[in-house]
Motif scaffolding. Structure first.
Motif, PDB file in Angstrom:
ATOM      1  N   TRP A 225       0.840  -1.198   0.000  1.00 37.96           N
ATOM      2  CA  TRP A 225       0.000   0.000   0.000  1.00 37.96           C
ATOM      3  C   TRP A 225       0.873   1.245   0.000  1.00 37.96           C
ATOM      4  O   TRP A 225       1.965   1.241   0.550  1.00 37.96           O
ATOM      5  N   GLY A 226       0.369   2.317  -0.602  1.00 39.46           N
ATOM      6  CA  GLY A 226       1.126   3.551  -0.646  1.00 39.46           C
ATOM      7  C   GLY A 226       0.269   4.769  -0.380  1.00 39.46           C
ATOM      8  O   GLY A 226      -0.959   4.720  -0.495  1.00 39.46           O
ATOM      9  N   GLY A 227       0.913   5.853  -0.035  1.00 44.79           N
ATOM     10  CA  GLY A 227       0.228   7.116   0.203  1.00 44.79           C
ATOM     11  C   GLY A 227       1.173   8.267  -0.062  1.00 44.79           C
ATOM     12  O   GLY A 227       2.362   8.073  -0.287  1.00 44.79           O
TER      13      GLY A 227
ATOM     14  N   LEU B 218       4.895   7.206   1.007  1.00 47.40           N
ATOM     15  CA  LEU B 218       5.064   6.133   1.971  1.00 47.40           C
ATOM     16  C   LEU B 218       4.630   4.818   1.348  1.00 47.40           C
ATOM     17  O   LEU B 218       3.849   4.782   0.398  1.00 47.40           O
ATOM     18  N   THR B 219       5.186   3.750   1.897  1.00 43.94           N
ATOM     19  CA  THR B 219       4.746   2.410   1.541  1.00 43.94           C
ATOM     20  C   THR B 219       4.473   1.678   2.850  1.00 43.94           C
ATOM     21  O   THR B 219       5.190   1.858   3.831  1.00 43.94           O
ATOM     22  N   ALA B 220       3.414   0.900   2.860  1.00 43.31           N
ATOM     23  CA  ALA B 220       2.976   0.281   4.106  1.00 43.31           C
ATOM     24  C   ALA B 220       2.541  -1.159   3.878  1.00 43.31           C
ATOM     25  O   ALA B 220       2.131  -1.537   2.781  1.00 43.31           O
ATOM     26  N   ASN B 221       2.617  -1.931   4.960  1.00 45.97           N
ATOM     27  CA  ASN B 221       2.196  -3.324   4.875  1.00 45.97           C
ATOM     28  C   ASN B 221       0.718  -3.505   5.230  1.00 45.97           C
ATOM     29  O   ASN B 221       0.183  -4.596   5.105  1.00 45.97           O
ATOM     30  N   GLY B 222       0.066  -2.461   5.680  1.00 42.15           N
ATOM     31  CA  GLY B 222      -1.376  -2.511   5.938  1.00 42.15           C
ATOM     32  C   GLY B 222      -1.788  -3.152   7.243  1.00 42.15           C
ATOM     33  O   GLY B 222      -2.959  -3.482   7.426  1.00 42.15           O
TER      34      GLY B 222
END
Length: 188
Positions: A71-73, A131-135
């Motif tokens: 996931w990104g933002g 940002l990148t996220a693992n959720g």
């Protein structure tokens, strides 16, 4: 029981629909320290020298080398001008943020939006963080990166050759009647 649960909860939660105010400082409040490797963020622009009030197409890419992050933002602000959102983005408090979680495809996601230059000439800076996220709703395993600032010059193409503050190609009362002589201007 509620007091115990609140002590166990993280101090801040990320918001899949974007949060403004972090484009210059980063996403450490919700997504951990900047030192996380594997995340990058970059700007692109249809032009970096534009006329006053001209629209510029901006791209912003967030990417990761880690398969655990899907996931990104983003958060993007500017020192002047205004934004118009597009698919996947929204304007919040004058900044561009995601309008929902962005699924990374092959480790990256690019959003496109419009920045409209201000009427006043000058150099304006766009700041951005991706940002990148693992959720998993914690800051563990997430990463963010501050993109290199993007400077855009707003210039109407006129010059003030004699340095008297009036431009030769300006129109109306601000036009310099003799741009070869600083002593001759609309006020003198």
């Amino acid at each position: 029981m509620l007091a115990i649960l609140s002590l166990l909860a993280p101090a801040a939660f990320a918001n899949s629909h974007g949060i403004s105010g972090y484009s210059e400082t980063g996403c450490a409040n919700c997504h951990g320290p900047r030192g996380e490797s594997g995340t990058s963020a970059t700007f692109g622009a249809s032009a970096t020298t534009v006329l006053p009030e001209e629209d510029v197409t901006i791209t912003f890419t967030m990417s990761t080398t880690l398969e655990t992050r899907s996931w990104g933002g983003l958060g993007v602000s500017a020192t002047g001008g205004s934004f118009t959102s597009s698919t996947g983005t929204q304007v919040m408090d004058g900044e561009i943020v995601q309008s929902g979680s962005r699924l990374l495809v092959a480790g990256s996601h690019t959003v496109t939006f419009t920045w409209t230059a201000p009427a006043e000439e000058g150099t304006y800076t766009l700041h951005g963080v991706g940002l990148t996220a693992n959720g998993d709703a914690t800051d563990s395993g997430d990463g963010w990166h501050k993109a290199t600032d993007l400077d855009i010059v707003v210039d109407d193409g006129c010059n003030d050759y004699d340095g008297d503050g009036y431009e030769a190609c300006a129109s109306g009362a601000s036009a310099d009647c003799d741009d070869g002589d600083a002593a001759v201007s609309p006020v003198g």
